[in-house]
Design an enzyme around this catalytic site. Structure first.
Site, short mmCIF file in Angstrom:
data_model
loop_
_atom_site.label_atom_id
_atom_site.label_comp_id
_atom_site.label_asym_id
_atom_site.label_seq_id
_atom_site.Cartn_x
_atom_site.Cartn_y
_atom_site.Cartn_z
N ASP A 1 -11.55 2.68 3.91
CA ASP A 1 -11.95 1.27 3.86
C ASP A 1 -13.46 1.13 3.74
OD1 ASP A 1 -10.03 -0.78 3.89
OD2 ASP A 1 -9.56 -0.42 6.00
N LYS B 1 0.84 -1.21 0.00
CA LYS B 1 0.00 0.00 0.00
C LYS B 1 0.87 1.24 0.00
CE LYS B 1 -3.86 -2.19 2.36
NZ LYS B 1 -4.36 -2.64 3.65
N GLN C 1 -5.10 -1.49 9.59
CA GLN C 1 -5.02 -2.85 9.03
C GLN C 1 -5.65 -3.86 9.99
OE1 GLN C 1 -3.85 -3.52 5.94
NE2 GLN C 1 -4.13 -5.72 6.15
N1 GUN Z 1 -7.12 -6.87 6.14
C1 GUN Z 1 -7.43 -7.63 5.05
N2 GUN Z 1 -8.08 -6.90 4.12
C2 GUN Z 1 -8.21 -5.66 4.64
C3 GUN Z 1 -8.79 -4.46 4.15
O1 GUN Z 1 -9.35 -4.38 3.03
N3 GUN Z 1 -8.71 -3.39 4.98
C4 GUN Z 1 -8.13 -3.45 6.21
N4 GUN Z 1 -8.12 -2.34 6.95
N5 GUN Z 1 -7.58 -4.55 6.68
C5 GUN Z 1 -7.62 -5.64 5.90
#
Ligand code: GUN
Length: 296
Positions: A121, A54, A98
């Site tokens: 998100d 990311k 996350q």
């Molecule tokens: N962990 C796995 N996929 C995601 C996601 O799309 N967003 C977040 N914040 N954590 C994750």
């Protein structure tokens, strides 16, 4: 194999190019740089890889990246204090925590502490409610990427039968809401659904998001259907570790009209949509027009 393979990698590249072009315009015309803050608690190896990717892609499209790596034993109070600082920081337009979080932290409480306008998100309860009532919201990245690919491949989705296999808050439920918003007839199926194969065979659009390797096979597929495989499962076969989806690609592709592969399908779209959401959040925060084609 008869199905068209939907190339998520190429699609994601086009999204990132659009994001980069808009970021450049924001800088040139308004002196604004969108910023994304990612918070990682603990040292889960898979989460570390996601967060690294990311950060890298955020910088590649010209945005600012703020990474906060916190110890696994951080208190809820300290994590909430960081989120409050990020909410108040005008250089930060998107905040992502996350998941999963360590057990001592209440994920719902933490996610709902994020300013909904910065919740890239789309997990905050007010964004969930806005999406469910058909109002403008931040849309969860993976379902957003799936919808973009479906629209691109099929055009108008109105009236199509869509079956979403999986009922998670991150994928299944928001995916179903998005497809309802496109006027599909939507069924949410899951691991306890009776005669899952028969339910799936009613689908023009089949979205697999159950987290079970290769569970969806040819017998689940209506001839000519479009299959979106959200699964990413690491399995060991013949002594080799490989990534497979929730769909048995070879058997399903013999019946489907189009299918996303794993890897190279939905996966690359998720981060691309996170970047798109960050630009969208930045434009909304600054009361500027949103870029075309980066949200629903
Ligand atoms: N962990 C796995 N996929 C995601 C996601 O799309 N967003 C977040 N914040 N954590 C994750």
């Amino acid at each position: 194999m008869s199905a068209t393979v939907i190339d998520g990698k190429a699609f994601a590249l086009r999204i990132r190019e659009k994001v980069a072009a808009h970021v450049a315009r924001l800088a040139a015309d308004h002196g604004i740089t969108p910023g994304l803050a990612v918070v990682l608690v603990g040292q889960d190896p898979a989460s570390e890889v996601y967060v690294r990717n990311k950060g890298k892609q955020t910088l590649e499209v010209g945005m600012a990246s703020f990474e906060h790596k916190l110890p696994a034993d951080i208190s809820e109070r300290d994590l909430l204090a960081l989120i409050a600082r990020l909410n108040a920081d005008p250089a930060v337009h998107g905040v992502l925590v996350q998941l999963p979080l360590p057990a001592q932290l209440n994920s719902d409480l933490v996610i709902n502490a994020i300013d909904p306008a910065k919740d890239v998100d789309g997990f905050h309860i007010s964004n969930v409610g806005l999406l469910g009532t058909g109002q403008k919201s931040m849309v969860p990245c993976t379902p957003l990427g799936c919808l973009m690919m479906l629209r691109h491949h099929l055009g108008n989705l109105s009236g199509l039968n869509a079956v979403v296999v999986g009922r998670s808050n991150i994928v299944g439920k928001p995916m179903a809401q998005l497809l309802l918003g496109e006027s599909c007839t939507v069924t949410i199926a899951h691991s306890r659904t009776r005669d899952l194969a028969a339910v799936c065979r009613g689908a023009d659009i089949l979205v697999a998001a159950v987290g079970r390797p290769e569970m969806i096979t040819a017998e689940h597929v209506r001839p000519g259907a479009t299959i979106i495989d959200v699964g990413i499962n690491r399995i060991t076969r013949n002594g080799k570790t490989t990534l497979v989806g929730d769909v048995d690609f070879a058997s399903a592709a013999a019946v489907a009209g189009a299918i996303t592969p794993v890897p190279g399908g939905v996966g690359p779209m998720t981060i691309a949509c996170l970047l798109a959401n960050t630009v969208t959040a930045c434009c909304r925060a600054n009361r500027l027009p949103e870029p075309d084609g980066l949200t629903v």
